[in-house]
Design a protein around this motif. Structure first.
Motif, PDB file in Angstrom:
ATOM      1  N   ARG A 109       4.647 -35.214  34.647  1.00  0.00           N
ATOM      2  CA  ARG A 109       3.945 -36.314  35.309  1.00  0.00           C
ATOM      3  C   ARG A 109       4.653 -37.631  34.984  1.00  0.00           C
ATOM      4  NH1 ARG A 109      -1.456 -36.108  31.441  1.00  0.00           N
ATOM      5  NH2 ARG A 109      -0.993 -38.020  30.258  1.00  0.00           N
ATOM      6  N   SER A 110       4.402 -38.654  35.793  1.00  0.00           N
ATOM      7  CA  SER A 110       5.231 -39.856  35.758  1.00  0.00           C
ATOM      8  C   SER A 110       5.235 -40.557  34.408  1.00  0.00           C
ATOM      9  CB  SER A 110       4.786 -40.824  36.853  1.00  0.00           C
ATOM     10  OG  SER A 110       3.433 -41.215  36.673  1.00  0.00           O
ATOM     11  N   ASP A 111       4.068 -40.681  33.753  1.00  0.00           N
ATOM     12  CA  ASP A 111       4.052 -41.389  32.479  1.00  0.00           C
ATOM     13  C   ASP A 111       4.789 -40.622  31.399  1.00  0.00           C
ATOM     14  OD1 ASP A 111       2.043 -39.479  32.589  1.00  0.00           O
ATOM     15  OD2 ASP A 111       0.641 -40.606  31.331  1.00  0.00           O
ATOM     16  N   VAL A 112       4.792 -39.294  31.485  1.00  0.00           N
ATOM     17  CA  VAL A 112       5.547 -38.478  30.535  1.00  0.00           C
ATOM     18  C   VAL A 112       7.041 -38.571  30.838  1.00  0.00           C
ATOM     19  CG1 VAL A 112       5.910 -36.148  29.653  1.00  0.00           C
ATOM     20  CG2 VAL A 112       3.604 -36.914  30.224  1.00  0.00           C
ATOM     21  N   ALA A 113       7.404 -38.475  32.096  1.00  0.00           N
ATOM     22  CA  ALA A 113       8.816 -38.521  32.485  1.00  0.00           C
ATOM     23  C   ALA A 113       9.478 -39.812  32.044  1.00  0.00           C
ATOM     24  CB  ALA A 113       8.947 -38.359  33.992  1.00  0.00           C
ATOM     25  N   ASP A 114       8.723 -40.912  32.037  1.00  0.00           N
ATOM     26  CA  ASP A 114       9.289 -42.208  31.697  1.00  0.00           C
ATOM     27  C   ASP A 114       9.107 -42.594  30.234  1.00  0.00           C
ATOM     28  OD1 ASP A 114      10.320 -42.735  34.206  1.00  0.00           O
ATOM     29  OD2 ASP A 114       8.421 -43.504  34.945  1.00  0.00           O
ATOM     30  N   LEU A 115       8.631 -41.670  29.431  1.00  0.00           N
ATOM     31  CA  LEU A 115       8.534 -41.923  27.994  1.00  0.00           C
ATOM     32  C   LEU A 115       9.900 -41.615  27.381  1.00  0.00           C
ATOM     33  CD1 LEU A 115       6.499 -42.759  25.791  1.00  0.00           C
ATOM     34  CD2 LEU A 115       6.084 -40.333  25.411  1.00  0.00           C
ATOM     35  N   GLN A 116      10.780 -42.580  27.416  1.00  0.00           N
ATOM     36  CA  GLN A 116      12.189 -42.355  27.096  1.00  0.00           C
ATOM     37  C   GLN A 116      12.397 -41.753  25.717  1.00  0.00           C
ATOM     38  OE1 GLN A 116      14.792 -42.695  29.199  1.00  0.00           O
ATOM     39  NE2 GLN A 116      16.042 -41.805  27.587  1.00  0.00           N
ATOM     40  N   GLU A 117      11.687 -42.271  24.728  1.00  0.00           N
ATOM     41  CA  GLU A 117      11.923 -41.795  23.365  1.00  0.00           C
ATOM     42  C   GLU A 117      11.599 -40.319  23.205  1.00  0.00           C
ATOM     43  OE1 GLU A 117      11.329 -43.183  18.747  1.00  0.00           O
ATOM     44  OE2 GLU A 117      10.147 -44.159  20.319  1.00  0.00           O
ATOM     45  N   ALA A 118      10.619 -39.836  23.964  1.00  0.00           N
ATOM     46  CA  ALA A 118      10.273 -38.416  23.875  1.00  0.00           C
ATOM     47  C   ALA A 118      11.457 -37.542  24.256  1.00  0.00           C
ATOM     48  CB  ALA A 118       9.081 -38.110  24.776  1.00  0.00           C
ATOM     49  N   TRP A 119      12.141 -37.882  25.340  1.00  0.00           N
ATOM     50  CA  TRP A 119      13.250 -37.041  25.808  1.00  0.00           C
ATOM     51  C   TRP A 119      14.495 -37.256  24.971  1.00  0.00           C
ATOM     52  CZ3 TRP A 119      10.992 -33.461  28.039  1.00  0.00           C
ATOM     53  CH2 TRP A 119       9.811 -33.705  28.733  1.00  0.00           C
ATOM     54  N   ASP A 120      14.655 -38.454  24.421  1.00  0.00           N
ATOM     55  CA  ASP A 120      15.741 -38.656  23.456  1.00  0.00           C
ATOM     56  C   ASP A 120      15.536 -37.762  22.239  1.00  0.00           C
ATOM     57  OD1 ASP A 120      17.013 -40.532  25.031  1.00  0.00           O
ATOM     58  OD2 ASP A 120      16.118 -42.258  24.010  1.00  0.00           O
ATOM     59  N   ARG A 121      14.301 -37.626  21.812  1.00  0.00           N
ATOM     60  CA  ARG A 121      14.019 -36.822  20.620  1.00  0.00           C
ATOM     61  C   ARG A 121      14.204 -35.329  20.900  1.00  0.00           C
ATOM     62  NH1 ARG A 121      12.171 -39.107  16.215  1.00  0.00           N
ATOM     63  NH2 ARG A 121      11.798 -41.346  16.271  1.00  0.00           N
ATOM     64  N   VAL A 122      13.815 -34.880  22.080  1.00  0.00           N
ATOM     65  CA  VAL A 122      14.079 -33.478  22.436  1.00  0.00           C
ATOM     66  C   VAL A 122      15.585 -33.233  22.470  1.00  0.00           C
ATOM     67  CG1 VAL A 122      13.886 -31.745  24.265  1.00  0.00           C
ATOM     68  CG2 VAL A 122      11.907 -33.160  23.672  1.00  0.00           C
ATOM     69  N   ALA A 123      16.328 -34.152  23.062  1.00  0.00           N
ATOM     70  CA  ALA A 123      17.786 -34.017  23.091  1.00  0.00           C
ATOM     71  C   ALA A 123      18.371 -34.013  21.683  1.00  0.00           C
ATOM     72  CB  ALA A 123      18.397 -35.148  23.907  1.00  0.00           C
ATOM     73  N   GLY A 124      17.736 -34.752  20.764  1.00  0.00           N
ATOM     74  CA  GLY A 124      18.233 -34.834  19.389  1.00  0.00           C
ATOM     75  C   GLY A 124      17.815 -33.678  18.499  1.00  0.00           C
ATOM     76  N   GLY A 125      17.181 -32.656  19.072  1.00  0.00           N
ATOM     77  CA  GLY A 125      16.866 -31.449  18.312  1.00  0.00           C
ATOM     78  C   GLY A 125      15.425 -31.288  17.916  1.00  0.00           C
ATOM     79  N   GLU A 126      14.547 -32.214  18.334  1.00  0.00           N
ATOM     80  CA  GLU A 126      13.129 -32.101  18.000  1.00  0.00           C
ATOM     81  C   GLU A 126      12.366 -31.401  19.121  1.00  0.00           C
ATOM     82  OE1 GLU A 126      11.599 -35.616  15.506  1.00  0.00           O
ATOM     83  OE2 GLU A 126      13.233 -36.493  16.671  1.00  0.00           O
ATOM     84  N   LEU A 127      11.094 -31.213  18.885  1.00  0.00           N
ATOM     85  CA  LEU A 127      10.240 -30.436  19.777  1.00  0.00           C
ATOM     86  C   LEU A 127       9.201 -31.352  20.408  1.00  0.00           C
ATOM     87  CD1 LEU A 127       8.586 -27.053  18.792  1.00  0.00           C
ATOM     88  CD2 LEU A 127       7.132 -28.953  19.438  1.00  0.00           C
ATOM     89  N   ALA A 128       8.848 -31.073  21.651  1.00  0.00           N
ATOM     90  CA  ALA A 128       7.756 -31.786  22.310  1.00  0.00           C
ATOM     91  C   ALA A 128       6.654 -30.795  22.660  1.00  0.00           C
ATOM     92  CB  ALA A 128       8.248 -32.488  23.580  1.00  0.00           C
ATOM     93  N   THR A 129       5.418 -31.213  22.461  1.00  0.00           N
ATOM     94  CA  THR A 129       4.294 -30.342  22.749  1.00  0.00           C
ATOM     95  C   THR A 129       3.043 -31.178  22.949  1.00  0.00           C
ATOM     96  OG1 THR A 129       3.069 -28.374  22.003  1.00  0.00           O
ATOM     97  CG2 THR A 129       3.636 -30.006  20.322  1.00  0.00           C
ATOM     98  N   ASP A 130       2.000 -30.537  23.407  1.00  0.00           N
ATOM     99  CA  ASP A 130       0.709 -31.190  23.531  1.00  0.00           C
ATOM    100  C   ASP A 130       0.159 -31.475  22.136  1.00  0.00           C
ATOM    101  OD1 ASP A 130      -2.488 -30.604  23.652  1.00  0.00           O
ATOM    102  OD2 ASP A 130      -1.799 -31.652  25.440  1.00  0.00           O
ATOM    103  N   GLU A 131      -0.549 -32.582  21.982  1.00  0.00           N
ATOM    104  CA  GLU A 131      -1.029 -32.967  20.656  1.00  0.00           C
ATOM    105  C   GLU A 131      -1.986 -31.953  20.049  1.00  0.00           C
ATOM    106  OE1 GLU A 131      -3.396 -36.557  20.641  1.00  0.00           O
ATOM    107  OE2 GLU A 131      -3.812 -36.325  22.772  1.00  0.00           O
ATOM    108  N   LYS A 132      -2.779 -31.252  20.865  1.00  0.00           N
ATOM    109  CA  LYS A 132      -3.706 -30.272  20.307  1.00  0.00           C
ATOM    110  C   LYS A 132      -2.956 -29.102  19.684  1.00  0.00           C
ATOM    111  CE  LYS A 132      -7.940 -27.711  21.337  1.00  0.00           C
ATOM    112  NZ  LYS A 132      -8.969 -27.407  22.364  1.00  0.00           N
TER     113      LYS A 132
END
Length: 407
Positions: free
Chosen positions: A132-155
């Motif tokens: 969704r648009s607000d997630v897609a534009d959260l730049q730091e989130a995708w930088d962190r996935v690219a840097g080897g970290e994980l993204a997931t739902d907070e729950k």
């Protein structure tokens, strides 16, 4: 937390997207439904003239995606195979009427505290276009996935991350642990997102899945031609339905468990949803893997065939050490149960016949449990993980975590 948003997305609720920065501690509240702590802070007190791209794990980093420039696509259909896609099939799918855009991803299922969750190995720059648009534009989130970290739902993170914000992706002791870099809602049916550099370590493919956008065309209109094209072995899910119901009830679903123990024992697990929390696994898989046998103390039980050698050995040792009275056959709650975890659309290791519940009344979720700790130690010696060790405890639960053959 900062992320660029276009004018049309400024009304999005920023509180729904929380970053875990640097080496900050993860959530410590054991109740998975508790309110999350308010968000995260930077580990640096010095302002920086130039923004930096975080690289948590250089050995598992890919090129940072940079700011989003391309348009967003609706996530309408998800196809999963049990093997890598071939180029010819992808080309044919792209030519189907109604298919507007596609993206290859890796898909696998990991078992985390008896929850079988779907992990996607992605190119962050391309996958973000389906969120969704607000997630897609959260730049730091995708930088962190690219840097080897994980993204997931907070729950999911609240339930599974340790005090350092790490989640281990698998049952085996050798399974990799990843830092949760971002809390962000994902494409329906996908629970955890990593970059493709992690796929070999998680023992999963990086191109056995395909996201499809129909861009305004009703997704269901391409189901039949798509199913004919991809073959009976693939799972085709309508994500507009999944977003409402948790899963597409008309899909033949596929789980391809990752990791040494679970992956080697389960293989490819195909099933259909029956309603009422029940599922119908592929009859051929059931015939090849599920058995009913007699074991010490418990008597006749139905489990995965490869569970029996270690279950029998553990129960025999319990018996030989004079602890048989500590296991109550009348309070045994089963091993093979082809159904979802109650109130969810999530498989458990009971779906594969690789877990069992003992002494249920005195060992409820969220308690320390009354089960004898010497019994627990014996089961652990024979390769079983115990739910009492989990962040949100389940002390009745034992599941096969390591294959050990009695001598």
């Amino acid at each position: 937390m900062h992320g660029r948003r276009g004018a049309g997305t400024r009304v999005a609720a920023a509180a729904a997207l929380v970053l875990l920065l640097g080496a900050c501690s993860g959530p410590t509240e054991p109740d998975p439904d508790a309110d999350p702590d308010p968000a995260a802070s930077s580990t640096s007190s010095e302002p920086s003239a130039e923004p930096t791209v975080p690289v948590a794990d250089p050995a598992h980093a890919v090129d940072p995606p940079g700011p989003r420039k391309d348009r967003l696509w609706s996530a309408d259909v998800l196809v999963q195979w049990d093997k890598p896609l071939d180029d010819a099939t992808v080309k044919q799918i792209k030519r189907l009427k109604g298919v507007a855009h596609t993206e290859r991803i890796g898909l696998g299922q990991v078992s985390l505290e008896n929850r079988v969750l779907t992990v996607a190995a992605v190119d962050p720059a391309a996958y973000r276009l389906f969120t969704r648009s607000d997630v897609a534009d959260l730049q730091e989130a995708w930088d962190r996935v690219a840097g080897g970290e994980l993204a997931t739902d907070e729950k999911v993170a609240r339930r599974l991350a340790d005090d350092d914000g790490m989640i281990r992706l698998g049952l085996d002791d050798s399974a990799p642990s990843l830092h949760v870099g971002a809390y962000a809602p994902q494409v329906p049916t996908i629970d955890l997102v990593v970059n493709t550099a992690w796929a070999p370590d998680i023992e999963m493919a990086d191109d056995n899945g395909l996201l499809i956008s129909t861009d305004g065309t009703t997704p269901a209109s391409i189901r039949k031609p798509l199913e004919r094209l991809v073959g009976r072995g693939a799972s085709v899910q309508m994500l507009d339905v999944a977003s409402r119901l948790g899963l597409d009830p008309d899909a033949k679903l596929t789980a391809v468990p990752t990791g040494g123990t679970l992956g080697s024992l389960v293989g490819t697990y195909r099933y259909r949803v029956l309603g009422g929390g029940r599922i119908a696994p592929d009859p051929d898989w059931v015939a090849a893997n599920i058995r009913t046998e007699v074991v010490p103390i418990l008597g006749s039980v139905t489990c995965h065939k490869d569970l029996f050698p270690q279950l029998r050995a553990a129960l025999l040792e319990v018996q030989q050490r004079g602890l048989a009275d500590e296991i109550h056959p009348g309070e045994y709650a089963g091993c093979y149960y082809p159904r979802f975890i109650a109130g969810t659309t999530t498989l458990s290791n009971h779906s594969f016949g690789l877990a069992l519940d003992l002494n249920v009344p005195g060992n409820q979720r969220g308690t320390v449990g009354a089960i004898d700790r010497d019994v627990v130690a014996i089961f652990q010696t024979w390769g079983f993980a115990w739910g009492g060790d989990w962040k949100y405890t389940d002390p009745m639960h034992f599941e096969l975590a390591e294959v050990k053959r009695p001598g």
